[in-house]
Design an enzyme around this catalytic site. Structure first.
Site, short mmCIF file in Angstrom:
data_model
loop_
_atom_site.label_atom_id
_atom_site.label_comp_id
_atom_site.label_asym_id
_atom_site.label_seq_id
_atom_site.Cartn_x
_atom_site.Cartn_y
_atom_site.Cartn_z
N TYR A 38 0.13 -11.79 3.68
CA TYR A 38 0.52 -10.48 4.20
C TYR A 38 0.68 -10.52 5.72
O TYR A 38 1.59 -9.90 6.27
CB TYR A 38 -0.52 -9.43 3.79
CG TYR A 38 -0.34 -8.10 4.48
CD1 TYR A 38 0.68 -7.23 4.10
CD2 TYR A 38 -1.18 -7.71 5.53
CE1 TYR A 38 0.86 -6.01 4.74
CE2 TYR A 38 -1.01 -6.50 6.17
CZ TYR A 38 0.01 -5.65 5.78
OH TYR A 38 0.19 -4.45 6.42
N TYR A 98 -9.56 -6.68 2.86
CA TYR A 98 -8.30 -6.80 2.13
C TYR A 98 -8.38 -6.01 0.83
O TYR A 98 -9.37 -6.08 0.10
CB TYR A 98 -8.02 -8.27 1.80
CG TYR A 98 -6.82 -8.48 0.93
CD1 TYR A 98 -5.53 -8.34 1.44
CD2 TYR A 98 -6.95 -8.80 -0.42
CE1 TYR A 98 -4.41 -8.52 0.63
CE2 TYR A 98 -5.84 -8.99 -1.23
CZ TYR A 98 -4.58 -8.85 -0.70
OH TYR A 98 -3.47 -9.03 -1.49
N VAL A 99 -7.33 -5.25 0.57
CA VAL A 99 -7.17 -4.53 -0.68
C VAL A 99 -5.79 -4.92 -1.23
O VAL A 99 -4.80 -4.91 -0.48
CB VAL A 99 -7.27 -3.00 -0.47
CG1 VAL A 99 -6.98 -2.25 -1.77
CG2 VAL A 99 -8.63 -2.61 0.09
N GLY A 109 -9.99 1.08 0.76
CA GLY A 109 -10.30 0.51 2.08
C GLY A 109 -11.30 1.37 2.83
O GLY A 109 -12.23 0.85 3.46
N TYR A 143 -7.44 2.53 10.72
CA TYR A 143 -8.68 2.35 11.50
C TYR A 143 -8.91 3.52 12.45
O TYR A 143 -10.04 3.99 12.61
CB TYR A 143 -8.65 1.04 12.26
CG TYR A 143 -8.63 -0.19 11.38
CD1 TYR A 143 -9.40 -0.26 10.22
CD2 TYR A 143 -7.84 -1.29 11.70
CE1 TYR A 143 -9.39 -1.38 9.41
CE2 TYR A 143 -7.83 -2.42 10.91
CZ TYR A 143 -8.61 -2.47 9.76
OH TYR A 143 -8.60 -3.57 8.96
N ARG A 145 -7.95 6.58 12.01
CA ARG A 145 -8.40 7.72 11.20
C ARG A 145 -9.88 7.61 10.85
O ARG A 145 -10.55 8.61 10.65
CB ARG A 145 -7.56 7.83 9.91
CG ARG A 145 -6.18 8.41 10.13
CD ARG A 145 -5.50 8.80 8.82
NE ARG A 145 -5.45 7.75 7.81
CZ ARG A 145 -4.49 6.82 7.73
NH1 ARG A 145 -3.49 6.81 8.61
NH2 ARG A 145 -4.51 5.91 6.79
#
Length: 178
Positions: A38, A98-99, A109, A143, A145
Site C-alpha cells: 500500500y 494496518y487494516v 482503525g 490521525y 480526527r
C-alpha cells in the site's frame, strides 16, 4: 493453533482484539507486506518469519495486537516502548497500524488506535507516537480526527546498512577489567 490469549471485546459487533502469539508470525509478515505494498515500499521489506519470531517472541522487543472480524484477521498494530527524557516516562511507539482495505471506514482503525491509547494510559506512558508518510492523506486526516498533532519541527534521521556498520566501526572504546 492453540490460542491461550483472551479476547478483548470492542464496541463494534463481531470485532475483537487479541495479543499476537508465536503462531501468528506468518500472518504478521503477511500484514507487513500488505502495508508495504500500500505504501509502495514492498521492495524494502526484508523481514522474515524467523526474524519476527526472534524479535517478537524470544527477545520481546515489540508487541502486536491482531484485530479479527467474525473470526477472520483483518488488521494488526505493531508497537514497542520508547522513553521521553523530557516527560520522564516511557511511551508507546506505533510502528505499524494496518487494516485490510475492504474493512476500512468501519471504525476498526479507531478501535485499534484507541486501544493503544488505553494501553499507554494503563502502562503509565506519557505519549503514544508514530510516523506517517507525507503523501498518505487519508491516514493523516484519520490521525488528526483522533487528536494527533504532526510534529513538523522534527526531522527523522536514519542510519542503516553500510552506514550503520561504518558508524559502529567509528567507536574505539576499550573496556577495563576491574
Amino acid at each position: 493453533m492453540s490460542m491461550v490469549n483472551s479476547w478483548i471485546e470492542t464496541e463494534f459487533s463481531d470485532f475483537k482484539l487479541r495479543f499476537a502469539e508465536v503462531e501468528d508470525v506468518p500472518l504478521i509478515l503477511t500484514f507487513i507486506r500488505e502495508l508495504a505494498s500500500y505504501e509502495n515500499l514492498l521492495d524494502e521489506v526484508v523481514a522474515t518469519e524467523k526474524g519476527l519470531r526472534e524479535s517478537l517472541f524470544e527477545r520481546k522487543v515489540a508487541e502486536v495486537i491482531i484485530g479479527e472480524f467474525k473470526g477472520e484477521p483483518v488488521g494488526f498494530a505493531l508497537f514497542f516502548h520508547n522513553f521521553s527524557t523530557f516527560v520522564g516516562k516511557p511511551g508507546i511507539y506505533l510502528e505499524d497500524l494496518y487494516v485490510k482495505p475492504e474493512m476500512r471506514g468501519k471504525g476498526i482503525g479507531k478501535i485499534m488506535l484507541s486501544f493503544l491509547g488505553k494501553l499507554a494510559v494503563e502502562r503509565k506512558c506519557g505519549r503514544l507516537e508514530w510516523w506517517c508518510l507525507n503523501w498518505n492523506e487519508p491516514s493523516i486526516q484519520f490521525y488528526k480526527r483522533m487528536g494527533a498533532v504532526p510534529m513538523e519541527e522534527w526531522t527523522v534521521y536514519r542510519v542503516t546498512d553500510n552506514a550503520l556498520d561504518h558508524l559502529a566501526g567509528e567507536f574505539n572504546g576499550k573496556s577495563k577489567q576491574s
